[in-house]
Motif scaffolding. Structure first.
Motif, short mmCIF file in Angstrom:
data_model
loop_
_atom_site.label_atom_id
_atom_site.label_comp_id
_atom_site.label_asym_id
_atom_site.label_seq_id
_atom_site.Cartn_x
_atom_site.Cartn_y
_atom_site.Cartn_z
N THR A 216 -0.09 4.52 -7.22
CA THR A 216 0.41 4.88 -5.90
C THR A 216 0.85 3.65 -5.12
OG1 THR A 216 -1.50 6.32 -5.99
CG2 THR A 216 -0.17 6.39 -4.00
N GLN B 94 1.18 1.22 -2.09
CA GLN B 94 0.31 0.92 -0.96
C GLN B 94 1.14 0.96 0.30
OE1 GLN B 94 -3.22 0.35 -1.35
NE2 GLN B 94 -2.48 1.46 -3.12
N TYR B 95 1.21 2.11 0.97
CA TYR B 95 2.31 2.40 1.88
C TYR B 95 2.66 1.36 2.96
CZ TYR B 95 4.92 4.23 5.73
OH TYR B 95 5.78 4.35 6.76
N GLU C 144 2.22 -1.61 3.48
CA GLU C 144 2.62 -2.92 2.97
C GLU C 144 3.85 -2.83 2.07
OE1 GLU C 144 -0.79 -2.06 2.24
OE2 GLU C 144 -1.53 -2.89 4.11
N VAL D 225 -6.07 3.91 -7.83
CA VAL D 225 -6.37 2.69 -7.12
C VAL D 225 -7.80 2.70 -6.58
CG1 VAL D 225 -5.72 1.22 -5.20
CG2 VAL D 225 -3.98 2.43 -6.46
N ASN E 5 -9.61 0.86 -1.39
CA ASN E 5 -9.37 -0.58 -1.36
C ASN E 5 -9.00 -1.06 0.04
OD1 ASN E 5 -6.91 0.53 -1.07
ND2 ASN E 5 -5.85 -0.83 -2.45
N ARG E 6 -9.32 -0.25 1.06
CA ARG E 6 -8.82 -0.56 2.39
C ARG E 6 -9.89 -1.13 3.32
NH1 ARG E 6 -3.51 -0.45 3.65
NH2 ARG E 6 -2.69 0.08 1.63
#
Ligand code: SF4
Ligand code: SF4
Lengths: 176, 379
Positions: free
Chosen positions: A43, A45-46, A48, B48, B51-52
């Motif tokens: 996906t 990483q919107y 960024e 993913v 990861n935030r």
């Protein structure tokens, strides 16, 4: 008629179950390794990473109004788009063009033109139905606001995003 | 007064160990194993994962390491809803009953050899309670964990939790037997129930599953140890599988089983009470890994009998602690890896596996071990 499904005969290794588990573990591990080495697509990483440069031409973003090369509002306030819009996002207040105006022969233009972006479903019907090619779906997709009122695009805002589009309909100018 | 002064040093030592191990190591590990589970499963599934979340109010995300804090905060702030139709007392008791036994068993877990602290003559043993019946204690306490789940299922007074509770009790009882039987070969070989001395022996003669010591640079393995590898490997497979069943982890998570039972025994729970079940499961998993490592993989000892047990130097003591937790983390990752690779068993398959296969194999394994020990008698 009943269908007899033949069960496969399992050999000793398959029945022991453990080799199958090992195989399964290896499959997931190989995915993990591929993912770690960056060989898997994941996906985006919107905020960024963005897709903006790759948006296709047919992408349907925010509907906007456009002017023609002479700065004339293309919309003649026929209200077809208001009528077709499935979620009723468009509200038009039609107005007359005064006789002294350069474009007096066009007769009508919108006094006010509002699109409620909370309602809009980006279907593109308005663009399709418009006889004057005055309304277009642009590529803007990040339409945000902190209040409901802010999410209603008025005429000024619509022209601001829409800008100018040339050509297409020429029936109102000398070129005809 | 004089008596008090006598027990005081021991009391302080125990408190330091308890606080150090439980609050500074196990509980953070519980929180972070949830994070590890999410990140590792994401890797296995081409995703993913979280990861935030990083340091609050900054843009520093630290690969999502702040996630467990955010999750915890969320659980605390959520509404703690108690349905009207539940049996209040048991409903409140159940979450505590899952968490407490899970944490209690770590009392006998040797998380290192010795720690030689400067200015103190006697090195500290790195275990909270150095019990001579260590393993028995573990089984006694760990089997209490099922009460939490059964009570939760029953007190919820609703059908899905009830089914989950029933499943869990029958599953845990079935697998407890093979779990206990699979450990017996270890006890026969080391002749001791004290986990500390089991590890000590593995430290001297090589791990149970890697009975190799180094003579200079040449690996040495005795015939007896080589022969014993067979029953020990069988034991290990049975032990690990039963551990999965005991901790209700996939492929044996039938008490929860989202697809059939909504969420199983904790369907009616919310907020921190649910979190206690959730974290209790992870705590049980960590401590279960600790026991698997202690019994089969040499606990805190380095392979091939390298290093020392830390009774003479601080350095080796710390290396021991590090080794132990490195192995435990490796084992937890294995747990997670299994979970995301293997589908859930059907209920009858689960019972058949437990009673028809593992029970018999474990019994036979004990005889096999005894036979091997007879043949290689060191009189
Ligand atoms: S895109 Fe569709 S929903 Fe949006 S304004 Fe146009 S017709 Fe209405
Ligand atoms: S935008 Fe087009 S369809 Fe809509 S009112 Fe104006 S001219 Fe008519």
């Amino acid at each position: 008629m009943a269908i007899v499904v033949k069960r496969p005969k399992l050999n000793i290794f398959e029945r022991m179950y453990l080799p199958a588990i090992a195989k399964g573990l290896l499959i997931t591990l190989s995915h993990a390794i591929k993912r770690l080495r960056g060989q898997t697509k994941v996906t985006m990483q919107y905020p960024e990473e963005k897709w903006d440069s790759e948006l296709p031409d047919y992408y349907r973003g925010a509907p906007t109004l456009v002017k023609d090369e002479q700065g004339r509002e293309r919309c003649v306030s026929c209200q077809l788009c208001e009528f077709i819009c499935p979620p009723r996002a468009i509200t038009i207040t039609p107005g007359e063009i005064p006789s002294g105006d350069t474009w007096a022969k066009v007769e009508k233009r919108p006094e006010e033109f509002e699109i409620d972006m909370i309602r809009c479903i980006y279907c593109g019907m308005c663009e399709e139905v418009c006889p004057e090619q005055a309304i277009f779906l642009r590529k803007d997709y990040a339409i945000t606001g902190t209040t409901r009122a802010e999410m209603v695009h008025d005429k000024e805002k619509l022209y601001e995003i829409g800008g100018v589009r040339e050509g297409l309909v020429n029936k109102w100018n000398e070129l005809k | 007064m004089a008596e008090l002064l006598l027990i005081l040093p021991g009391l302080i030592e125990a408190t330091v160990k308890i606080v150090g191990l439980v609050f500074l190591v196990i509980l953070p590990m519980v929180a972070y194993s949830v994070y590890a589970e999410r990140r590792f499963s994401a890797l296995l599934q081409d995703r993913v994962g979280p990861n935030r979340v990083g340091i609050p109010f900054t843009k520093i995300s630290l690969a999502g390491l702040g996630q467990p804090m955010a999750d915890g905060l969320k659980f605390i702030l959520k509404e703690d809803f108690t349905p009207a139709h539940v049996r209040k007392l048991y409903y409140w008791l159940a979450p505590a009953l899952t968490m407490v036994p899970a944490l209690l068993t770590c009392a006998v877990l040797p998380f290192g050899g010795y720690l030689k602290v400067p200015f103190v003559d006697e090195p500290f043993r790195l275990v909270i309670a150095d019990l001579d019946v260590g393993i028995l204690f573990v089984f006694a306490i760990a089997s209490l964990g099922v009460y939490g789940i059964v009570l939760a299922g029953w007190a919820s007074n609703s059908k899905y939790p009830f089914l989950g509770g029933i499943r869990s009790s029958s599953q845990m009882i079935s697998y407890e037997i093979s779990l206990g039987l699979s450990v017996i070969p270890i006890l026969m070989i080391y002749g001791d129930l004290n986990l500390g001395s089991i590890v000590q022996q593995q430290h001297e003669h090589g791990w149970a599953l890697l009975p190799v010591t180094l003579d200079g640079l040449k690996p040495v393995i005795s015939m007896r140890d080589l022969a014993l590898l067979v029953p020990l490997s069988i034991s290990f497979v049975i032990f690990v599988t039963s551990l999965f069943a005991e901790t209700n982890r996939l492929p044996f998570d039938l008490p929860e089983c989202e697809t059939e039972l909504v969420a199983g025994y904790h369907t009616e729970y919310s907020s921190m009470k649910f979190a206690l079940f959730f974290l209790g499961e992870y705590a049980a998993m960590i401590i279960g890994s600790g026991f698997a490592v202690t019994l089969f993989l040499g606990g805190w000892s380095l392979p091939f009998g390298l290093g020392s047990d830390g009774s003479d130097s601080l350095f080796w003591g710390l290396v021991g602690i590090g080794t132990f937790f490195a192995k435990v983390i490796g084992f937890i990752l294995f747990f997670i890896w299994i979970r995301w690779s293997i589908p859930r068993f059907r209920y009858d398959q689960l019972m058949r596996l437990g009673w028809v296969f593992f029970f018999e194999i474990a019994l036979f394994n004990i005889l096999l071990t005894a036979a091997i020990l007879m043949i290689f008698r060191q009189s």
